[in-house]
Design a protein around this motif. Sequence first.
Motif: not given
Length: 149
Positions: A1-17
Amino acid sequence: MPEVQINMAVPSDSPAIAAILADPLVQRRAHLMVVPDPTAVAMLMQSTHLLTIRCDKQIVGIMTLEQVTATCWELGYLLCRTDWGKGIMTAAVGLLCDRLQPGNCLRATVDDDNIGSQRVLIKNGFAKETDDGEQGKWFFQKGLALIKY
């Protein structure tokens, strides 16, 4: 299983989301009522706690947290369809539960036909609660125990 991370979203994440939210099946499962574009994602970031789920450093999903009471939070989540069934969301929800302060509760509502999502919650110790009269919905809740030292 690949490594999973969770982080607070930041504005630069908007296009991927926004790209994840553009999948029509993901939209239906998440009951989305917004146009999935970076502007809508930015508005979502302002209205709720939005976390990104990364796998191999790529954003593959999101989780939302909305405070219901002083100690209870409503959890929402979705994942890229190409990553369903890999254990990524189970790991991400587990990471979130580990990070929440003791004494809180976390709850989630899942459609009756969304077996994968029900499994994610069950594997993380959530219990099915009685429904509030809504047909076709499962209500799950997990109390995060107080740790005594």
